[in-house]
Design a protein around this motif. Structure first.
Motif, PDB file in Angstrom:
ATOM      1  N   GLN A 115      13.721  49.129  16.230  1.00 20.76           N
ATOM      2  CA  GLN A 115      14.257  47.797  16.507  1.00 20.76           C
ATOM      3  C   GLN A 115      15.306  47.404  15.465  1.00 20.76           C
ATOM      4  N   VAL A 123      23.317  47.402  19.651  1.00 21.98           N
ATOM      5  CA  VAL A 123      23.103  48.022  20.962  1.00 21.98           C
ATOM      6  C   VAL A 123      21.670  47.727  21.428  1.00 21.98           C
ATOM      7  N   THR A 124      21.396  48.075  22.659  1.00 22.24           N
ATOM      8  CA  THR A 124      20.038  47.920  23.172  1.00 22.24           C
ATOM      9  C   THR A 124      19.239  49.183  22.898  1.00 22.24           C
ATOM     10  N   LYS A 125      17.916  49.060  22.982  1.00 22.71           N
ATOM     11  CA  LYS A 125      17.076  50.254  22.825  1.00 22.71           C
ATOM     12  C   LYS A 125      17.410  51.276  23.901  1.00 22.71           C
ATOM     13  N   GLY A 126      17.659  50.772  25.114  1.00 23.03           N
ATOM     14  CA  GLY A 126      18.017  51.687  26.207  1.00 23.03           C
ATOM     15  C   GLY A 126      19.264  52.494  25.887  1.00 23.03           C
ATOM     16  N   ALA A 127      20.259  51.826  25.293  1.00 17.37           N
ATOM     17  CA  ALA A 127      21.493  52.535  24.920  1.00 17.37           C
ATOM     18  C   ALA A 127      21.204  53.584  23.855  1.00 17.37           C
ATOM     19  N   TYR A 146      18.302  55.075  23.298  1.00 18.63           N
ATOM     20  CA  TYR A 146      17.479  56.145  23.871  1.00 18.63           C
ATOM     21  C   TYR A 146      18.263  57.030  24.841  1.00 18.63           C
ATOM     22  N   HIS A 147      19.420  56.563  25.263  1.00 17.32           N
ATOM     23  CA  HIS A 147      20.290  57.410  26.081  1.00 17.32           C
ATOM     24  C   HIS A 147      20.785  58.608  25.259  1.00 17.32           C
ATOM     25  N   VAL A 155      18.585  49.412  16.230  1.00 17.01           N
ATOM     26  CA  VAL A 155      19.391  48.940  17.364  1.00 17.01           C
ATOM     27  C   VAL A 155      20.024  47.577  17.065  1.00 17.01           C
ATOM     28  N   GLU A 156      19.312  46.726  16.343  1.00 25.93           N
ATOM     29  CA  GLU A 156      19.895  45.430  15.969  1.00 25.93           C
ATOM     30  C   GLU A 156      21.095  45.616  15.051  1.00 25.93           C
ATOM     31  N   VAL A 192      28.639  54.585  21.057  1.00 23.86           N
ATOM     32  CA  VAL A 192      27.302  54.038  20.834  1.00 23.86           C
ATOM     33  C   VAL A 192      26.519  54.967  19.916  1.00 23.86           C
TER      34      VAL A 192
END
Length: 194
Positions: free
Chosen positions: A29, A37-41, A43-44, A32-33, A6
């Protein structure tokens, strides 16, 4: 099955977008698009867009410092080591040309803390390089009538100028360019007995 992580996908997407539309004009945004992936992924692995810009450049900084340490550890005359280090930094700078270009255009947008970290890391590399030049002066190979800082600035100005003229489609490949720039630098710093 996914072959990249990721973090790698996010960095790849950020690099593509920063190159196409600039750091300031790229949103999290969009990154991530593009990475899928998601924003959460994201930000991990990265706490901010600032972290992404730093990570893009940090990979090159880490590689170049590791390579400098490896080359230095092999030993040899100061001139032989400086030649190997110079050729390596030109080749790796070309390998990371897009990353370096994006970073230098946008580094002023990093947080103060990140700017200090970049400066510290670059200073660490330059100090190790300066030690090699100073050793060459002590060995009698390199001129000592010009301050070491000026000699180093001369070489790295060529490296930092690469994005303005180097093209992989050009007549010389990265290895030839590295050998040519290094030969010019060494000719300029070599002690003359005239």
């Amino acid at each position: 099955m996914r072959t990249t992580s990721v973090a790698d996908e996010v960095l790849r997407a950020a690099l593509e977008l920063f190159a196409a539309q600039g750091y300031a004009n790229t949103s999290v945004q969009q990154i991530v698009e593009a990475a899928g992936v998601t924003k959460g992924a994201m930000y991990h692995y990265f706490s901010s867009k600032d972290d992404l810009l730093f990570a893009i450049y940090e990979r090159m900084l880490s590689l170049q410092k590791r390579r400098l340490d490896e080359i230095t550890a092999k030993g040899g005359s100061a001139e032989a080591v400086v030649r190997a280090v110079c050729e390596d930094v030109v080749v790796t700078s070309i390998d990371f040309l897009r990353e370096g270009t994006i970073f230098f255009r946008s580094q002023h947008m990093l947080t103060t803390e990140r700017q200090k970290e970049v400066k510290r890391r670059r200073r660490e590399y330059h100090d190790a390089f300066a030690e090699l030049v100073t050793r060459g002066q002590a060995e009698g190979s390199f001129r000592d009538d010009i301050p070491v800082s000026v000699l180093i600035a001369n070489f790295f100005s060529d490296v930092h100028y690469l994005p303005h003229w180097y093209s992989a489609e050009g007549p010389e490949d990265k290895t030839e360019v590295a050998e040519q720039l290094t030969a010019l630098f060494l000719r300029g710093i070599r002690r003359s007995d005239d």
